[in-house]
Design an enzyme around this catalytic site. Structure first.
Site, short mmCIF file in Angstrom:
data_model
loop_
_atom_site.label_atom_id
_atom_site.label_comp_id
_atom_site.label_asym_id
_atom_site.label_seq_id
_atom_site.Cartn_x
_atom_site.Cartn_y
_atom_site.Cartn_z
CD GLU A 54 -3.85 -61.34 25.23
OE1 GLU A 54 -5.02 -61.52 25.62
OE2 GLU A 54 -2.99 -60.80 25.93
CE LYS A 56 -0.31 -58.75 26.28
NZ LYS A 56 -0.76 -58.71 27.69
CE LYS A 116 -7.24 -59.66 27.93
NZ LYS A 116 -5.81 -59.92 27.82
CD GLU A 165 -9.38 -59.20 33.37
OE1 GLU A 165 -9.07 -59.69 32.28
OE2 GLU A 165 -8.97 -58.09 33.75
CG ASN A 186 -5.73 -59.67 35.24
OD1 ASN A 186 -4.57 -60.00 35.48
ND2 ASN A 186 -6.03 -58.78 34.33
CD GLU A 216 -8.43 -63.17 32.35
OE1 GLU A 216 -8.05 -62.01 32.14
OE2 GLU A 216 -9.62 -63.48 32.47
CB SER A 217 -2.00 -61.66 34.29
OG SER A 217 -2.71 -60.79 33.46
#
Length: 261
Positions: A54, A56, A116, A165, A186, A216-217
């Protein structure tokens, strides 16, 4: 109100303003609107690493992550590192991103690009296509079942991949439909910001095998990926781990090298 509600309220105002400034017909004349898209789902199915890296700059949970790295270098670095796809944050207020970041990434690499974003309007999907995205993110927590259906079918008509998601069982059950390509879990609780890989593990059994599973995360080391692979995950979205270093591309390269060794 939790943070997600604040973001959505602001997003509605932002999208209404954008719609008044740039009509859909104008978006559809973009050079990129007719460009063939690259499938992230296919890339993940055929990959050993499954890394979606990503770009970010900041986030509500971590404030500033990295304001120095430019998108051009990050995109080229990620491609050189051998990631499967790149996620580009386009929300300005909470994440410091923009649609220009998406354009820059598109100009600098040939990776599948995920926009995103907090998508709450069909306009944003047409916008994603016009700015060079290959994939859109839909967040079950902020959408009704009907909106998920409408938005994912629109995306498919534009040849965009769809990553949906979810955070829990309820969101997952309302979301399963054939117009999705990937189901992302997530691991971050958006109300408390706590992260647990157990979320991915628990929900993995409920996701039909027709979809590419993405976690994710909270994925900051190769152990987390090795832990999740037996649960059928083929994609791993890594947001902050590479961006918090001085060279995101090099950091991704070392990570993938260690994962494959």
């Amino acid at each position: 109100m939790n943070i997600l509600n604040h973001i959505v309220a602001d997003k509605r105002l932002e999208v209404n303003l954008r719609k008044s400034l740039i009509p859909i017909k104008q978006l559809e004349t973009s050079v990129l609107f007719t460009k063939p898209t690259i499938s992230l789902a296919s890339a993940l199915k055929n990959s050993n690493s499954g890394i979606i890296a990503e770009h970010k700059r900041r986030s509500p949970s971590k404030s500033v992550i990295n304001q120095k790295l430019n998108v051009f270098d990050v995109a080229k670095g990620y491609e050189d590192a051998g990631v499967c796809g790149m996620s580009v944050l386009t929300d300005a207020k909470y994440f410091g991103g923009s649609l220009d970041d998406l354009l820059t990434a598109r100009a600098s690499c040939s990776l599948p690009l995920l926009r995103k974003e907090f998508i709450i309007d069909a306009y944003q999907i047409i916008e994603a296509k016009a700015y060079g995205a290959d994939v859109i993110l839909l967040i079950a927590a902020i959408l009704t079942k009907e909106e998920i259906k409408q938005f994912s079918e629109l995306a498919k008509s534009l040849e965009l991949d769809v990553l949906l998601e979810v955070h829990n069982e309820e969101e997952l059950y309302k979301s399963i439909m054939p117009s999705l390509d990937m189901l992302g879990v997530n691991n971050r609780n958006l109300k408390t910001f706590e992260v647990s890989l157990d979320t991915s593990k628990t929900l993995s059994e409920l996701i039909p095998n027709d979809f590419v599973k993405v976690s994710e995360s909270g994925i900051s080391n190769i152990e987390a990926i090795k832990e999740l692979k037996p649960y059928g995950y083929q994609g791993f979205l890594i947001g902050e781990n590479f961006m918090k270093t001085d060279n995101a591309g090099d950091s991704a390269k070392q990570f993938i090298k260690a994962l494959q060794s």
